[in-house]
Design a protein around this motif. Structure first.
Motif, mmCIF file in Angstrom:
data_model
loop_
_atom_site.group_PDB
_atom_site.id
_atom_site.type_symbol
_atom_site.label_atom_id
_atom_site.label_comp_id
_atom_site.label_asym_id
_atom_site.label_seq_id
_atom_site.Cartn_x
_atom_site.Cartn_y
_atom_site.Cartn_z
ATOM 1 N N GLU A 14 -42.496 -23.626 -36.636
ATOM 2 C CA GLU A 14 -41.064 -23.641 -36.294
ATOM 3 C C GLU A 14 -40.463 -22.246 -36.321
ATOM 4 O O GLU A 14 -39.282 -22.080 -36.009
ATOM 5 C CB GLU A 14 -40.288 -24.543 -37.276
ATOM 6 C CG GLU A 14 -40.639 -26.029 -37.220
ATOM 7 C CD GLU A 14 -41.759 -26.386 -38.172
ATOM 8 O OE1 GLU A 14 -42.385 -25.461 -38.738
ATOM 9 O OE2 GLU A 14 -42.031 -27.583 -38.341
ATOM 10 N N GLY A 15 -41.251 -21.265 -36.734
ATOM 11 C CA GLY A 15 -40.699 -19.915 -36.852
ATOM 12 C C GLY A 15 -40.294 -19.625 -38.296
ATOM 13 O O GLY A 15 -39.377 -18.835 -38.555
ATOM 14 N N LYS A 16 -40.998 -20.277 -39.231
ATOM 15 C CA LYS A 16 -40.698 -20.075 -40.660
ATOM 16 C C LYS A 16 -40.829 -18.610 -41.049
ATOM 17 O O LYS A 16 -40.129 -18.125 -41.915
ATOM 18 C CB LYS A 16 -41.667 -20.883 -41.532
ATOM 19 C CG LYS A 16 -41.433 -22.371 -41.503
ATOM 20 C CD LYS A 16 -42.258 -23.079 -42.556
ATOM 21 C CE LYS A 16 -43.735 -23.152 -42.279
ATOM 22 N NZ LYS A 16 -44.134 -24.003 -41.158
ATOM 23 N N ILE A 264 -36.857 -26.037 -41.595
ATOM 24 C CA ILE A 264 -36.823 -25.171 -40.421
ATOM 25 C C ILE A 264 -37.229 -26.005 -39.210
ATOM 26 O O ILE A 264 -38.260 -26.697 -39.271
ATOM 27 C CB ILE A 264 -37.818 -23.990 -40.564
ATOM 28 C CG1 ILE A 264 -37.782 -23.377 -41.963
ATOM 29 C CG2 ILE A 264 -37.589 -22.943 -39.476
ATOM 30 C CD1 ILE A 264 -36.735 -22.371 -42.214
ATOM 31 N N ALA A 265 -36.430 -25.934 -38.158
ATOM 32 C CA ALA A 265 -36.782 -26.660 -36.931
ATOM 33 C C ALA A 265 -36.492 -25.780 -35.730
ATOM 34 O O ALA A 265 -35.572 -24.974 -35.754
ATOM 35 C CB ALA A 265 -35.976 -27.953 -36.829
ATOM 36 N N LYS A 266 -37.302 -25.961 -34.705
ATOM 37 C CA LYS A 266 -36.990 -25.281 -33.453
ATOM 38 C C LYS A 266 -35.880 -26.046 -32.743
ATOM 39 O O LYS A 266 -35.721 -27.255 -32.978
ATOM 40 C CB LYS A 266 -38.222 -25.300 -32.534
ATOM 41 C CG LYS A 266 -39.130 -24.126 -32.755
ATOM 42 C CD LYS A 266 -40.327 -24.199 -31.834
ATOM 43 C CE LYS A 266 -41.420 -23.349 -32.414
ATOM 44 N NZ LYS A 266 -42.732 -23.619 -31.884
ATOM 45 N N ALA A 267 -35.198 -25.381 -31.821
ATOM 46 C CA ALA A 267 -34.154 -26.045 -31.031
ATOM 47 C C ALA A 267 -34.769 -27.023 -30.035
ATOM 48 O O ALA A 267 -34.064 -27.723 -29.313
ATOM 49 C CB ALA A 267 -33.312 -24.998 -30.319
ATOM 50 N N TYR A 268 -36.101 -27.053 -29.967
ATOM 51 C CA TYR A 268 -36.837 -28.042 -29.179
ATOM 52 C C TYR A 268 -38.001 -28.467 -30.083
ATOM 53 O O TYR A 268 -37.907 -28.283 -31.309
ATOM 54 C CB TYR A 268 -37.286 -27.455 -27.828
ATOM 55 C CG TYR A 268 -37.950 -26.089 -27.929
ATOM 56 C CD1 TYR A 268 -37.186 -24.933 -28.108
ATOM 57 C CD2 TYR A 268 -39.335 -25.944 -27.878
ATOM 58 C CE1 TYR A 268 -37.788 -23.680 -28.223
ATOM 59 C CE2 TYR A 268 -39.940 -24.697 -27.978
ATOM 60 C CZ TYR A 268 -39.157 -23.574 -28.164
ATOM 61 O OH TYR A 268 -39.751 -22.346 -28.283
ATOM 62 N N ALA A 327 -32.429 -24.813 -40.697
ATOM 63 C CA ALA A 327 -32.359 -23.572 -39.922
ATOM 64 C C ALA A 327 -32.852 -23.916 -38.523
ATOM 65 O O ALA A 327 -33.944 -24.466 -38.375
ATOM 66 C CB ALA A 327 -33.229 -22.498 -40.552
ATOM 67 N N LEU A 328 -32.053 -23.624 -37.517
ATOM 68 C CA LEU A 328 -32.425 -23.936 -36.140
ATOM 69 C C LEU A 328 -32.918 -22.661 -35.467
ATOM 70 O O LEU A 328 -32.175 -21.691 -35.346
ATOM 71 C CB LEU A 328 -31.219 -24.509 -35.385
ATOM 72 C CG LEU A 328 -31.554 -25.230 -34.086
ATOM 73 C CD1 LEU A 328 -32.305 -26.535 -34.351
ATOM 74 C CD2 LEU A 328 -30.277 -25.547 -33.297
ATOM 75 N N MET A 329 -34.180 -22.684 -35.055
ATOM 76 C CA MET A 329 -34.828 -21.478 -34.547
ATOM 77 C C MET A 329 -34.925 -21.508 -33.015
ATOM 78 O O MET A 329 -34.928 -22.561 -32.404
ATOM 79 C CB MET A 329 -36.246 -21.361 -35.120
ATOM 80 C CG MET A 329 -36.346 -21.567 -36.631
ATOM 81 S SD MET A 329 -35.360 -20.408 -37.568
ATOM 82 C CE MET A 329 -36.244 -18.898 -37.305
ATOM 83 N N LYS A 330 -35.074 -20.324 -32.466
ATOM 84 C CA LYS A 330 -35.375 -20.148 -31.042
ATOM 85 C C LYS A 330 -34.362 -20.797 -30.109
ATOM 86 O O LYS A 330 -34.722 -21.339 -29.055
ATOM 87 C CB LYS A 330 -36.786 -20.668 -30.741
ATOM 88 C CG LYS A 330 -37.883 -19.815 -31.391
ATOM 89 C CD LYS A 330 -39.253 -20.291 -30.967
ATOM 90 C CE LYS A 330 -40.199 -19.179 -30.653
ATOM 91 N NZ LYS A 330 -41.507 -19.609 -30.211
ATOM 92 N N LEU A 331 -33.093 -20.755 -30.522
ATOM 93 C CA LEU A 331 -32.043 -21.317 -29.670
ATOM 94 C C LEU A 331 -32.039 -20.630 -28.306
ATOM 95 O O LEU A 331 -31.832 -21.262 -27.271
ATOM 96 C CB LEU A 331 -30.677 -21.133 -30.359
ATOM 97 C CG LEU A 331 -29.488 -21.729 -29.627
ATOM 98 C CD1 LEU A 331 -29.565 -23.252 -29.601
ATOM 99 C CD2 LEU A 331 -28.168 -21.299 -30.260
ATOM 100 N N ASP A 332 -32.331 -19.333 -28.298
ATOM 101 C CA ASP A 332 -32.271 -18.558 -27.051
ATOM 102 C C ASP A 332 -33.284 -19.035 -26.011
ATOM 103 O O ASP A 332 -33.102 -18.776 -24.818
ATOM 104 C CB ASP A 332 -32.487 -17.058 -27.348
ATOM 105 C CG ASP A 332 -33.770 -16.814 -28.110
ATOM 106 O OD1 ASP A 332 -33.853 -17.226 -29.281
ATOM 107 O OD2 ASP A 332 -34.715 -16.238 -27.523
ATOM 108 N N THR A 413 -31.267 -16.452 -33.322
ATOM 109 C CA THR A 413 -31.066 -16.206 -31.888
ATOM 110 C C THR A 413 -32.003 -15.138 -31.311
ATOM 111 O O THR A 413 -31.838 -14.740 -30.160
ATOM 112 C CB THR A 413 -29.599 -15.803 -31.609
ATOM 113 O OG1 THR A 413 -29.270 -14.693 -32.443
ATOM 114 C CG2 THR A 413 -28.650 -16.944 -31.881
ATOM 115 N N SER A 414 -32.935 -14.653 -32.151
ATOM 116 C CA SER A 414 -33.969 -13.748 -31.630
ATOM 117 C C SER A 414 -35.000 -13.561 -32.733
ATOM 118 O O SER A 414 -34.759 -13.931 -33.890
ATOM 119 C CB SER A 414 -33.376 -12.386 -31.230
ATOM 120 O OG SER A 414 -33.548 -11.436 -32.274
#
Ligand code: IMP
Length: 428
Positions: A14-16, A264-268, A327-332, A413-414
């Motif tokens: 998830e981008g932890k 932690i979760a990705k936005a998808y 935490a929402l990751m990779k929204l971009d 966001t990055s």
């Protein structure tokens, strides 16, 4: 708040790494409490990139780093990782790295068994990382494991190894694989023992001291809740408990040490390996997410399967993990999509379901019920205030919060550490 627990709230990756590194920079102590070297992430610190697998993330910043008893320890993998860091001018000494005496070891026969079993499973394979994780946890529960402290006692080691190899060789023979001799295994153990034993430390005593001194402790989860051996998509899971309740067991600190629990979760959604994935996409939207999100596994390099955000799955993680926030990751990665979907329920055999079922066959038959939200054309890359996000992105986040029942306390966001929107004070 003197401790924080970080866990993945989907299927891992998830981008932890980014959040863990950011928190590790503030922490005094960083603790791994489950998993092994099946985990993998890359940290970029001051322009230099570091690959971590078994070592807690605090090591890069020379923070006290603990490998708790809940971790299965491959001594050779640890030594290789330490050597890699030495090449990057980070010297890992027993003052910095401390490994629990009761860590079960992963030996070469565990790795062979893991890989042989996967081959034998054919199209029913789990898609493991092939690193011996499952067989090592099996041996722990079966009271057959060799633990780090056993390396101190040659008499104990001898009969424990007989028992372990008897079992492993019987299985390997039945799978048509080559057996392991006691001599070779002992030679291997003796080689690694002298290098690993200096890192052995009385973790429960040290942790009690750190807690007493009010040190800021970061519990660093590996894998993710949907890969938990009890609460994930069994049997397509890892072999440890990945839920935050494991922090106490896996570090010898009792049930109240975890502090604020951040999922932690990705936005998808993404997944590596096999197993059910209700919102998986096989169309150009899936390809778009995979390409834009650079979705390839850190450990194995496998392409990750991609899909829309599944609120039922994350709500399940919130419930079984007792998450305080997300935490929402990779929204971009979602920037530029005209429409974005969120699964808000499933259809299962004509009925509507609002929870994640444990039954494997039911999981495979789930058809997501989607809510479609407008996308945004503006870039969210690098935005540091929630109010500055495009309105549609703010609505997307609010909708997820309403569906999962906990606040989104961090938005990323990055990949840069500073590009993080934080709406909870984790340091108060
Ligand atoms: P194992 O942990 O190697 O036994 O693999 C079991 C399952 O967990 C497989 O589907 C792996 O792909 C998955 N897995 C293990 N570690 C990770 C991780 O760090 N990220 C994502 N998936 C993982």
């Amino acid at each position: 708040m003197s401790s924080i627990t970080i866990v993945g709230a989907q299927w891992g990756d998830e981008g932890k790494g980014k959040i863990v590194d950011w928190l590790a920079s503030k922490a005094d102590i960083v603790v791994r409490f489950q998993g092994g070297h099946n985990a993998g992430h890359t940290l970029v610190v001051e322009g230099k990139s570091y690959k971590l697998s078994l070592l807690p993330s605090g090591i890069v910043r020379q923070k006290t780093s603990i490998i708790g008893n809940g971790v299965v320890l491959d001594p050779q993998a640890l030594l290789k990782e330490i050597a890699r860091f030495r090449d990057q001018n980070i010297h890992i000494t027993p003052e910095i790295l401390k490994v629990a005496e009761n860590c079960p070891l992963i030996l070469p026969s565990h790795v062979a068994l893991d890989q042989a079993r996967e081959r034998a499973r054919g199209d029913k394979k789990i898609g493991t990382t092939g690193r011996g994780i499952g067989p090592a946890y099996e041996d722990k529960v079966a009271r057959r494991a060799i633990r780090l402290c056993d390396l101190l006692e040659s008499k104990t080691l001898n009969w424990r190894l007989d028992e372990l190899l008897f079992h492993h060789n019987a299985l390997l023979t039945s799978l048509g694989e080559k057996n392991f001799t006691k001599e070779d295994t002992l030679r291997y153990i003796n080689e690694v023992a002298t290098q690993i034993l200096p890192f052995m430390a009385p973790i429960p005593e040290l942790m009690a001291q750190y807690i007493h001194e009010n040190k800021f402790i970061l519990f660093e989860g590996a894998q993710a809740i949907m890969l938990d051996v009890d609460h994930g998509t069994y049997p397509f899971v890892t072999s440890s408990n990945t839920v935050p309740s494991q922090t106490g067991i896996g570090s010898g600190t009792g049930p109240r040490s975890g502090g604020y629990i951040l999922g932690i979760a990705k936005a998808y959604t993404t997944r590596v390996g096999e197993g059910p994935f209700p919102t998986e996409l096989f169309d150009e939207d899936g390809q778009y997410l995979g390409k834009k999100g650079c979705e390839f596994g850190t450990v194995t390099g496998r392409p990750r399967r991609c899909g829309w955000f599944d609120s039922i799955l994350v709500k399940h993680a919130v419930q079984v993990g007792g998450l305080d926030g997300l935490a929402l990751m990779k929204l971009d990665v979602l920037d530029g999509l005209t429409e974005i979907k969120i699964a808000t329920g499933y259809e299962l055999d004509g009925a509507v379901l609002h929870r994640f079922p444990y039954n494997l066959e039911a999981q495979k038959r789930l058809k997501p019920i989607y809510e479609t939200l407008p996308g945004w054309s503006e870039s969210t890359y690098g935005i540091r205030l929630r109010s500055e996000l495009p309105v549609a992105a703010q609505r997307y986040i609010e909708r997820i919060e309403a569906l999962i029942g906990v606040p989104i306390s961090i938005i990323s966001t990055s990949p840069e550490r500073e590009d993080t929107i934080m709406s909870v004070n984790l340091w108060s």
